[in-house]
Write a protein that holds these residues in place. Structure first.
Motif, PDB file in Angstrom:
ATOM      1  N   GLY A  91       0.759  -1.240   0.000  1.00 61.99           N
ATOM      2  CA  GLY A  91       0.000   0.000   0.000  1.00 61.99           C
ATOM      3  C   GLY A  91       0.785   1.283   0.000  1.00 61.99           C
ATOM      4  O   GLY A  91       0.302   2.300   0.494  1.00 61.99           O
ATOM      5  N   GLY A  92       1.997   1.268  -0.550  1.00 57.73           N
ATOM      6  CA  GLY A  92       2.795   2.489  -0.522  1.00 57.73           C
ATOM      7  C   GLY A  92       3.379   2.850  -1.871  1.00 57.73           C
ATOM      8  O   GLY A  92       3.212   2.148  -2.860  1.00 57.73           O
ATOM      9  N   HIS A 118      -3.306   2.566  13.135  1.00 60.47           N
ATOM     10  CA  HIS A 118      -3.260   3.883  13.781  1.00 60.47           C
ATOM     11  C   HIS A 118      -1.893   4.544  13.612  1.00 60.47           C
ATOM     12  O   HIS A 118      -1.805   5.775  13.608  1.00 60.47           O
ATOM     13  N   VAL A 119      -0.838   3.760  13.446  1.00 61.64           N
ATOM     14  CA  VAL A 119       0.490   4.312  13.200  1.00 61.64           C
ATOM     15  C   VAL A 119       0.614   4.721  11.739  1.00 61.64           C
ATOM     16  O   VAL A 119       1.114   5.799  11.423  1.00 61.64           O
ATOM     17  N   ARG A 120       0.136   3.873  10.832  1.00 67.02           N
ATOM     18  CA  ARG A 120       0.146   4.218   9.401  1.00 67.02           C
ATOM     19  C   ARG A 120      -0.595   5.532   9.165  1.00 67.02           C
ATOM     20  O   ARG A 120      -0.171   6.343   8.347  1.00 67.02           O
ATOM     21  N   ASP A 121      -1.687   5.732   9.900  1.00 66.06           N
ATOM     22  CA  ASP A 121      -2.486   6.958   9.735  1.00 66.06           C
ATOM     23  C   ASP A 121      -1.704   8.216  10.115  1.00 66.06           C
ATOM     24  O   ASP A 121      -2.020   9.304   9.655  1.00 66.06           O
ATOM     25  N   THR A 128       6.983   1.421  -0.077  1.00 64.84           N
ATOM     26  CA  THR A 128       7.031  -0.021  -0.262  1.00 64.84           C
ATOM     27  C   THR A 128       8.220  -0.392  -1.136  1.00 64.84           C
ATOM     28  O   THR A 128       8.488   0.287  -2.131  1.00 64.84           O
ATOM     29  N   ILE A 129       8.904  -1.467  -0.786  1.00 65.51           N
ATOM     30  CA  ILE A 129       9.975  -2.006  -1.613  1.00 65.51           C
ATOM     31  C   ILE A 129       9.338  -2.997  -2.580  1.00 65.51           C
ATOM     32  O   ILE A 129       8.749  -3.989  -2.145  1.00 65.51           O
ATOM     33  N   PRO A 130       9.430  -2.757  -3.889  1.00 63.90           N
ATOM     34  CA  PRO A 130       8.842  -3.700  -4.842  1.00 63.90           C
ATOM     35  C   PRO A 130       9.521  -5.068  -4.757  1.00 63.90           C
ATOM     36  O   PRO A 130      10.748  -5.143  -4.629  1.00 63.90           O
ATOM     37  N   ASP A 136       0.977 -12.745  -4.071  1.00 63.77           N
ATOM     38  CA  ASP A 136      -0.045 -12.054  -4.847  1.00 63.77           C
ATOM     39  C   ASP A 136      -1.032 -11.367  -3.894  1.00 63.77           C
ATOM     40  O   ASP A 136      -0.844 -11.381  -2.673  1.00 63.77           O
ATOM     41  N   ALA A 137      -2.067 -10.766  -4.443  1.00 62.59           N
ATOM     42  CA  ALA A 137      -3.045 -10.018  -3.645  1.00 62.59           C
ATOM     43  C   ALA A 137      -3.724 -10.883  -2.586  1.00 62.59           C
ATOM     44  O   ALA A 137      -4.185 -10.383  -1.558  1.00 62.59           O
TER      45      ALA A 137
END
Length: 166
Positions: A91-92, A118-121, A128-130, A136-137
């Motif tokens: 998600g980045g 709550h930390v991501r917020d 994100t490192i590809p 997969d999803a």
């Protein structure tokens, strides 16, 4: 404990680290790149744990270490301007395309479940490192994540190189 080096171009923060050797290896990376390291409690070990010391070898005197009771305590001590960059496996923005800025704070989550919602917020951006060989999803068919110390080294080096810190 207060944050050292107020003029540091980058900082590394570990949110509730659980595995002593990871923290020791990250401390060694921070010493090599001259990046301050902050730890957010609770820790899954004692900082003087033998495994932490062993992984950091004899580099601990070269680590600018601070320990904080919670994320808010750390945020209250950060110099301005800064951006809190959450590093997550999903998600980045892609590491290769991300534009770092002086003052960025690189935040890494727990080894077992990453950064909680709550930390991501509270993060200004998520990075994100590809991983072409990643799952997969549906979480199937590949590697779930990189080791925390490896991810920290990749992001720290990329950021410092982009900012021409070395």
């Amino acid at each position: 404990m207060t944050i050292p080096e107020p003029n540091s171009s980058l900082r590394v923060v570990l949110y509730e680290p659980q595995i002593p050797p990871n923290t020791g290896n990250i401390a060694r990376t921070c010493a090599a790149f001259r990046l301050p390291l902050a730890l957010i409690e609770p820790l899954g070990f004692c900082i003087d744990d033998r495994a932490v010391r062993r992984a950091g070898l004899d580099y601990w005197p070269h680590v600018q270490l601070s320990i904080h009771s919670n994320l808010d305590h750390l945020l209250g001590q950060l110099p301005h301007p800064h951006r809190l960059i959450g590093c997550s496996r999903h998600g980045g923005d892609s590491l290769g395309e991300f534009q770092f800025q002086h003052g960025d704070v690189l935040l890494f989550g727990r080894e077992d479940n990453g950064l909680p919602g709550h930390v991501r917020d509270q993060c200004d951006r998520i990075l994100t490192i590809p991983m072409p060989g990643g799952v997969d999803a549906d979480g199937q068919g590949g590697v779930r994540s990189l080791n925390l110390s490896v991810a920290c080294a990749l992001v720290s080096y990329t950021a410092g190189h982009q900012l021409q810190m070395w």
